[in-house]
Design a protein around this motif. Structure first.
Motif, PDB file in Angstrom:
ATOM      1  N   GLY A  97     -28.016  47.277 -20.955  1.00 25.13           N
ATOM      2  CA  GLY A  97     -27.443  46.196 -20.237  1.00 25.13           C
ATOM      3  C   GLY A  97     -27.943  45.579 -19.329  1.00 25.13           C
ATOM      4  O   GLY A  97     -27.809  44.414 -19.056  1.00 25.13           O
ATOM      5  N   LEU A  98     -29.170  46.251 -18.446  1.00 27.64           N
ATOM      6  CA  LEU A  98     -29.867  45.687 -17.649  1.00 27.64           C
ATOM      7  C   LEU A  98     -30.720  44.331 -18.150  1.00 27.64           C
ATOM      8  O   LEU A  98     -30.817  43.449 -17.549  1.00 27.64           O
ATOM      9  N   LEU A  99     -30.954  44.826 -19.476  1.00 28.98           N
ATOM     10  CA  LEU A  99     -31.924  43.694 -20.106  1.00 28.98           C
ATOM     11  C   LEU A  99     -30.972  42.410 -20.365  1.00 28.98           C
ATOM     12  O   LEU A  99     -31.478  41.379 -20.398  1.00 28.98           O
ATOM     13  N   LYS A 100     -29.721  42.734 -20.661  1.00 26.11           N
ATOM     14  CA  LYS A 100     -29.015  41.587 -21.029  1.00 26.11           C
ATOM     15  C   LYS A 100     -28.660  40.703 -19.751  1.00 26.11           C
ATOM     16  O   LYS A 100     -28.704  39.595 -19.713  1.00 26.11           O
ATOM     17  N   LEU A 101     -28.598  41.677 -18.664  1.00 24.23           N
ATOM     18  CA  LEU A 101     -28.313  40.916 -17.504  1.00 24.23           C
ATOM     19  C   LEU A 101     -29.555  40.176 -16.954  1.00 24.23           C
ATOM     20  O   LEU A 101     -29.594  38.794 -16.513  1.00 24.23           O
ATOM     21  N   TRP A 102     -30.541  40.683 -17.283  1.00 20.45           N
ATOM     22  CA  TRP A 102     -31.919  39.889 -16.837  1.00 20.45           C
ATOM     23  C   TRP A 102     -32.056  38.754 -17.853  1.00 20.45           C
ATOM     24  O   TRP A 102     -32.578  37.635 -17.288  1.00 20.45           O
ATOM     25  N   ALA A 103     -31.876  38.723 -18.957  1.00 24.15           N
ATOM     26  CA  ALA A 103     -32.020  37.579 -19.842  1.00 24.15           C
ATOM     27  C   ALA A 103     -31.142  36.434 -19.396  1.00 24.15           C
ATOM     28  O   ALA A 103     -31.229  35.233 -19.211  1.00 24.15           O
ATOM     29  N   PHE A 104     -30.043  36.910 -19.111  1.00 26.62           N
ATOM     30  CA  PHE A 104     -28.737  35.927 -18.409  1.00 26.62           C
ATOM     31  C   PHE A 104     -29.283  35.199 -17.158  1.00 26.62           C
ATOM     32  O   PHE A 104     -29.311  33.862 -17.087  1.00 26.62           O
ATOM     33  N   VAL A 105     -29.872  35.926 -16.267  1.00 25.74           N
ATOM     34  CA  VAL A 105     -30.336  35.240 -14.822  1.00 25.74           C
ATOM     35  C   VAL A 105     -31.496  34.672 -15.075  1.00 25.74           C
ATOM     36  O   VAL A 105     -31.778  33.506 -14.449  1.00 25.74           O
ATOM     37  N   ARG A 106     -32.328  35.066 -16.031  1.00 26.85           N
ATOM     38  CA  ARG A 106     -33.713  34.304 -16.217  1.00 26.85           C
ATOM     39  C   ARG A 106     -33.440  32.977 -16.821  1.00 26.85           C
ATOM     40  O   ARG A 106     -33.968  31.846 -16.411  1.00 26.85           O
ATOM     41  N   GLU A 107     -32.398  32.915 -17.731  1.00 28.56           N
ATOM     42  CA  GLU A 107     -31.858  31.575 -18.293  1.00 28.56           C
ATOM     43  C   GLU A 107     -31.452  30.751 -17.307  1.00 28.56           C
ATOM     44  O   GLU A 107     -31.855  29.569 -17.222  1.00 28.56           O
ATOM     45  N   ALA A 108     -30.892  31.233 -16.398  1.00 26.58           N
ATOM     46  CA  ALA A 108     -30.344  30.285 -15.186  1.00 26.58           C
ATOM     47  C   ALA A 108     -31.509  29.929 -14.325  1.00 26.58           C
ATOM     48  O   ALA A 108     -31.535  28.995 -13.846  1.00 26.58           O
ATOM     49  N   GLU A 109     -32.180  30.946 -14.127  1.00 30.23           N
ATOM     50  CA  GLU A 109     -33.353  30.534 -13.072  1.00 30.23           C
ATOM     51  C   GLU A 109     -34.201  29.499 -13.723  1.00 30.23           C
ATOM     52  O   GLU A 109     -34.771  28.721 -12.994  1.00 30.23           O
ATOM     53  N   ASP A 110     -34.520  29.312 -15.268  1.00 36.35           N
ATOM     54  CA  ASP A 110     -35.053  28.259 -15.588  1.00 36.35           C
ATOM     55  C   ASP A 110     -34.770  26.964 -15.508  1.00 36.35           C
ATOM     56  O   ASP A 110     -35.553  26.007 -15.544  1.00 36.35           O
ATOM     57  N   ARG A 111     -33.484  26.758 -14.979  1.00 37.37           N
ATOM     58  CA  ARG A 111     -32.942  25.527 -14.720  1.00 37.37           C
ATOM     59  C   ARG A 111     -32.814  25.010 -13.287  1.00 37.37           C
ATOM     60  O   ARG A 111     -32.205  24.184 -12.820  1.00 37.37           O
ATOM     61  N   GLY A 112     -33.602  26.024 -12.520  1.00 38.36           N
ATOM     62  CA  GLY A 112     -33.720  25.645 -11.065  1.00 38.36           C
ATOM     63  C   GLY A 112     -32.988  26.523 -10.091  1.00 38.36           C
ATOM     64  O   GLY A 112     -32.041  27.364 -10.374  1.00 38.36           O
ATOM     65  N   THR A 113     -33.404  26.778  -8.884  1.00 39.13           N
ATOM     66  CA  THR A 113     -32.801  27.432  -7.750  1.00 39.13           C
ATOM     67  C   THR A 113     -31.467  27.271  -7.318  1.00 39.13           C
ATOM     68  O   THR A 113     -30.655  28.389  -7.468  1.00 39.13           O
ATOM     69  N   SER A 114     -30.919  26.115  -7.366  1.00 34.55           N
ATOM     70  CA  SER A 114     -29.705  25.840  -7.035  1.00 34.55           C
ATOM     71  C   SER A 114     -28.770  26.074  -8.322  1.00 34.55           C
ATOM     72  O   SER A 114     -27.572  26.668  -8.074  1.00 34.55           O
ATOM     73  N   HIS A 115     -29.271  25.919  -9.411  1.00 37.10           N
ATOM     74  CA  HIS A 115     -28.369  26.407 -10.650  1.00 37.10           C
ATOM     75  C   HIS A 115     -28.294  27.909 -10.832  1.00 37.10           C
ATOM     76  O   HIS A 115     -27.070  28.481 -10.864  1.00 37.10           O
ATOM     77  N   LEU A 116     -29.191  28.772 -10.304  1.00 38.19           N
ATOM     78  CA  LEU A 116     -29.244  30.150 -10.375  1.00 38.19           C
ATOM     79  C   LEU A 116     -28.068  30.710  -9.198  1.00 38.19           C
ATOM     80  O   LEU A 116     -27.612  31.521  -9.367  1.00 38.19           O
ATOM     81  N   ARG A 118     -25.696  28.957  -8.031  1.00 39.46           N
ATOM     82  CA  ARG A 118     -24.253  28.942  -8.539  1.00 39.46           C
ATOM     83  C   ARG A 118     -23.848  29.673  -9.626  1.00 39.46           C
ATOM     84  O   ARG A 118     -22.612  30.282  -9.714  1.00 39.46           O
ATOM     85  N   VAL A 119     -24.924  30.137 -10.479  1.00 40.56           N
ATOM     86  CA  VAL A 119     -24.545  31.044 -11.583  1.00 40.56           C
ATOM     87  C   VAL A 119     -24.155  32.466 -11.190  1.00 40.56           C
ATOM     88  O   VAL A 119     -23.364  33.092 -11.298  1.00 40.56           O
ATOM     89  N   CYS A 120     -24.863  32.797  -9.964  1.00 40.57           N
ATOM     90  CA  CYS A 120     -24.700  34.042  -9.337  1.00 40.57           C
ATOM     91  C   CYS A 120     -23.247  34.107  -8.725  1.00 40.57           C
ATOM     92  O   CYS A 120     -22.448  35.031  -8.809  1.00 40.57           O
ATOM     93  N   ARG A 121     -23.031  33.124  -7.903  1.00 45.18           N
ATOM     94  CA  ARG A 121     -21.831  32.972  -7.283  1.00 45.18           C
ATOM     95  C   ARG A 121     -20.714  33.127  -8.319  1.00 45.18           C
ATOM     96  O   ARG A 121     -19.501  33.769  -7.912  1.00 45.18           O
ATOM     97  N   ASP A 122     -20.535  32.307  -9.294  1.00 43.19           N
ATOM     98  CA  ASP A 122     -19.611  32.335 -10.221  1.00 43.19           C
ATOM     99  C   ASP A 122     -19.437  33.606 -11.121  1.00 43.19           C
ATOM    100  O   ASP A 122     -18.342  33.666 -11.755  1.00 43.19           O
ATOM    101  N   ASN A 123     -20.461  34.360 -11.194  1.00 39.21           N
ATOM    102  CA  ASN A 123     -20.374  35.577 -12.039  1.00 39.21           C
ATOM    103  C   ASN A 123     -20.462  37.078 -11.124  1.00 39.21           C
ATOM    104  O   ASN A 123     -20.961  37.908 -11.729  1.00 39.21           O
ATOM    105  N   PHE A 124     -20.275  36.737  -9.687  1.00 37.05           N
ATOM    106  CA  PHE A 124     -20.428  37.977  -9.127  1.00 37.05           C
ATOM    107  C   PHE A 124     -21.660  38.853  -9.040  1.00 37.05           C
ATOM    108  O   PHE A 124     -21.632  39.883  -9.274  1.00 37.05           O
ATOM    109  N   LEU A 125     -22.653  37.927  -8.802  1.00 38.17           N
ATOM    110  CA  LEU A 125     -23.939  38.572  -8.744  1.00 38.17           C
ATOM    111  C   LEU A 125     -24.575  38.194  -7.355  1.00 38.17           C
ATOM    112  O   LEU A 125     -24.420  37.021  -7.065  1.00 38.17           O
TER     113      LEU A 125
END
Length: 806
Positions: A97-116, A118-125
């Protein structure tokens, strides 16, 4: 610390195999564990990750285990948070499950800090914990590089069982067996615990579990839990298992003497009455039982002619005994003595070390033996049909038969330079371990040997140190190639030369005689062919021929074909699947295609060649599609229609954003490149700063090769505008004060030239690639520090990394 805590610390180090003896001296493993700035349990997992070939995944998990969980669960929004976090759950493992979470946040990180953010805020991270997770992972990566730990199979995700076997090495005293009567787990030393309700395994508890931590609240709970196969404990904890043996007996099926073995770990029954070879603990007794049961009593099945001849002799003697009524004519003790005098002392069981045939890619290949040191074919000869030749890879026939494997390994290890050979320890002991580690005729020998030595000894021995052509001739296979009629076509000890010389004909013959109608379809525009297995087997002329189905991109469609190797099939299929996905999502693709940018400005100012713009735009679009559908090299490909359709549904909505991100990155880079080229043109008109002009032009040539868009990672391309702004800032200063620029370049230039002058391939390509980008960051730090770098980089750090690079 309290004495109890100190005692527990010593106990953990003993459990991990980090100390030994009454004086508690550090073992070689303990010295390696001490290099990691983390809990020794976690460090042990990382070292095992290198051993098991899943280091990348273990580093991610290890970094997560050092931090507070980034998932947040506000009380007033707990239900919503649980629903969003459910995508990261795995019912068999919280670690996965941690690897799944890692893949999710890395994909968001690839699109820039501001996008990351927003993704963290919207997904309770927690954004801060996610960034900290990445930072710790990078720190562990640095330690791994310093220790030169090997990486196997990089790119493809590790299988779950391999990953969890690596994690288990650090959790040996945190295992538990389900007690169905009490509805809880029995752990080490008879502790009782439950899986914490937050775990994905809480509702369906498996028979065995391992946990990262045991926490006592209302009761003892296990957190971060995974399913465990108790069979793994035999290899993970051989130094801790308490074993007992009973009932030695002969097994005709396995042709060896076996005993029943029981084993416990911290009081838990790991396995019961498991058959193991008696030879591993009492080889003399095992040999005696082999002679008695296999040879004297005839309880042994073999293709060897001697057994049938012996049986006929014994039947003849039995008839004479019956006629003469003399029982001493058949004396089992005399027979036992007879075989004892003739069978080598190290033979304890039936499996042959000198086979009459070996299996290559599913086909049985005859082996013939010649004992004549003056003959060209002294040693063994493999008679390989031409059809099978197309399946073989270079280096695959560097192996030898099991009976000569020890001699060949010793001969190869003796070629290692003396300085390195001293680091390997006693060669006989190393060969013992290598014989257990290596599987003959499974892939090329030399790369497998280099990886095994690195893994077992922690010493980076290049493949070039082992020369298969430098061992005794009889240890090198003679390859005999047979044509379609079974007659000799060619013969040589240089098997790789024969593969190259006759491989083309072998593939042509295979295509002409092997029925492939089920696997040859042209002009496909949709997934209409059922399953795409990694390999298919066909019977051709009495041989089992294995081929690899592939999808080949033809532009407006794809062709389904069979290829000879899995590597070629995987490479082709990745682009073929991309084409089918683009056809399935043609609406999104068409919208994105219209927005694709023009090529980068030419470094020499020449206009683009005819068709170059269209080719470039298609490449940029393809990179966006790859990101949208997760088709990065090494990522798993869909192989069924259902998996393909799921990929279409999941990735289609992401195409336009992914393509737009790539287009924006290209446009931003093109704008800064245009500015840089204009500044270079202006600076070239005067004599001042000419050295900087030459260096920056050379830098641009390195940054912008013709095939840049085909391979550049998106996150790297995002850094290009910053590199170019730094080059512009440097150029403006160099024109004003060339002497100062020359002084700044003095420590940088020799390092960069040494990096470019590498003459041999490196053992760790990823480290070389990271170092290549570190040089770009070092340019920024030296020549334009106001532009800033995302990480601290200095001449000393880059110099040390260059020295460590092999």
């Amino acid at each position: 610390p309290q004495p109890k805590a100190i005692a527990e610390g010593w106990r953990v180090l003993e459990e991990l195999g980090a100390i030994e003896g009454k004086e508690r001296a550090l073992t070689p493993l303990g010295h390696q564990l001490a290099r990691f700035p983390v809990d020794p349990r976690i460090a042990r997992m990382i070292l095992a990750g290198a051993e098991y070939g899943c280091l990348d995944e273990v580093l991610v998990i290890a970094a997560a285990l050092n931090l507070q969980d980034p998932r947040e669960r506000p009380r007033e929004l707990a239900q919503k948070a649980d629903a969003l976090h459910s995508r990261f759950r795995d019912e068999h493992s919280d670690f996965t499950g941690l690897l799944k979470l890692w893949a999710f946040v890395r994909e968001a990180e690839d699109r820039g800090t501001s996008h990351l953010r927003r993704v963290c805020r919207d997904n309770f991270l927690s954004f801060l914990r996610v960034r900290e997770w990445r930072d710790v992972q990078r720190q562990l990566e640095e330690t791994v590089r310093e220790l030169r730990l090997p990486r196997k199979g990089r790119g493809a995700p590790a299988r779950g069982d391999v990953l969890h076997q690596a994690l288990l090495t650090g959790l040996l005293s945190r295992i538990g067996q389900w007690n169905p009567e009490q509805r809880n787990y029995t752990g080490a030393k008879q502790t009782r615990f439950m899986v914490h309700p937050s775990s994905a395994l809480a509702k369906k508890p498996p028979g065995w579990v391992m946990a990262f931590e045991l926490v006592e609240t209302s009761q003892l709970f296990a957190r971060t839990v995974a399913k465990l196969d108790p069979e793994w404990l035999a290899s993970a904890a051989p130094h801790l298992l308490k074993r007992s043996h009973s009932e030695p007996h002969w097994s005709e099926k396995s042709a060896r003497a076996v005993v029943k073995e029981n084993a416990t770990l911290f009081g838990l029954q790991v396995f019961k009455e498991r058959p193991v070879a008696l030879a591993s603990m009492d080889p003399a007794r095992a040999r005696l039982m082999f002679l008695d049961h296999a040879l004297v009593r005839g309880e042994y099945r073999t293709r060897g002619a001697f057994q049938e001849e012996n049986r006929e002799v014994l039947e003849h003697v039995a008839r004479l005994r019956d006629k003469a009524r003399r029982s001493e004519l058949l004396d089992s003790e005399a027979l036992l003595t007879f075989f004892d005098q003739r069978v080598p002392a190290d033979v304890t069981d039936g499996p042959a070390h000198y086979p009459d045939a070996i299996t290559l890619h599913g086909a049985s290949v005859p082996v013939t033996y010649t004992f004549d040191p003056s003959a060209e074919d002294d040693g063994i000869t493999l008679s390989v049909p031409l059809l099978l030749l197309a399946q073989l890879a270079p280096g695959e026939l560097d192996w030898t038969i099991p009976g000569w494997q020890r001699e060949k390994l010793t001969a190869l290890l003796e070629q290692v330079p003396r300085a390195q050979r001293k680091q390997l320890g006693p060669l006989p002991a190393l060969v013992d371990r290598l014989e257990k580690e290596l599987v003959p005729f499974r892939g090329p020998m030399i790369p497998a040997l280099a990886r095994a030595v690195s893994r077992l000894c922690g010493v980076d021995v290049p493949e070039e140190s082992f020369r298969a052509d430098a061992v005794a001739p009889y240890l090198r296979i003679t390859l005999q190639v047979l044509d379609e009629r079974g007659k000799e076509l060619a013969r040589s000890r240089d098997a790789d030369a024969l593969l190259e010389q006759h491989g083309g004909r072998a593939r042509a013959v295979l295509r002409s005689v092997a029925p492939t109608s089920d696997w040859e379809r042209k002009g496909l525009t949709a997934w209409t062919f059922g399953e795409l297995p990694p390999v298919v087997a066909r019977r051709v002329g009495g041989l089992e021929i294995r081929s690899h189905p592939a999808l080949v991109d033809r532009g407006a469609s794809v062709d389904l074909v069979l290829l000879e190797t899995s590597a070629a099939a995987d490479a082709a299929t990745r682009t073929g699947v991309r084409r089918l996905l683009m056809l399935a999502a043609r609406g999104h693709v068409a919208v994105s295609a219209a927005r694709m940018p023009l090529p980068f400005p030419s470094l020499d100012g020449s206009p683009p060649a005819r068709g170059q713009a269209d080719t470039f735009r298609a490449l940029v679009l393809a990179r966006g599609v790859d990101d949208a559908f997760k088709l990065a090299p090494g990522a798993p490909l869909p192989r069924t229609k259902a998996a393909f359709e799921a990929r279409v549904q999941e990735g289609s909505p992401r195409i336009e954003q992914a393509a737009r991100d790539w287009a924006n990155a290209v446009v931003a880079t093109s704008m800064e490149l245009s500015e840089t080229l204009a500044a270079l043109k202006a600076a070239s008109k005067g004599p001042s700063g000419s050295a900087a002009v030459r260096d920056i032009r050379s830098q641009l040539a390195q940054l912008f090769p013709a095939n840049l868009i085909e391979w550049i990672p998106f996150t790297r391309l995002l850094n290009y505008p910053r590199y170019l702004r730094a080059a512009q800032a440097r150029l403006s200063r160099a024109v004003t004060n060339p002497a100062k620029d020359a002084g700044k370049a003095a420590p940088f230039t020799p390092l960069w030239e040494a990096f470019l002058a590498r003459s041999t391939p490196v053992r760790d390509p990823e480290a070389a690639q990271e170092l290549r980008w570190a040089f770009e960051e070092l340019r920024v730090a030296i020549f334009a520090p106001e532009v800033t770098t995302p990480v601290s980089v200095t001449v000393a750090k880059v110099s040390a990394a260059l020295a460590a690079l092999r």
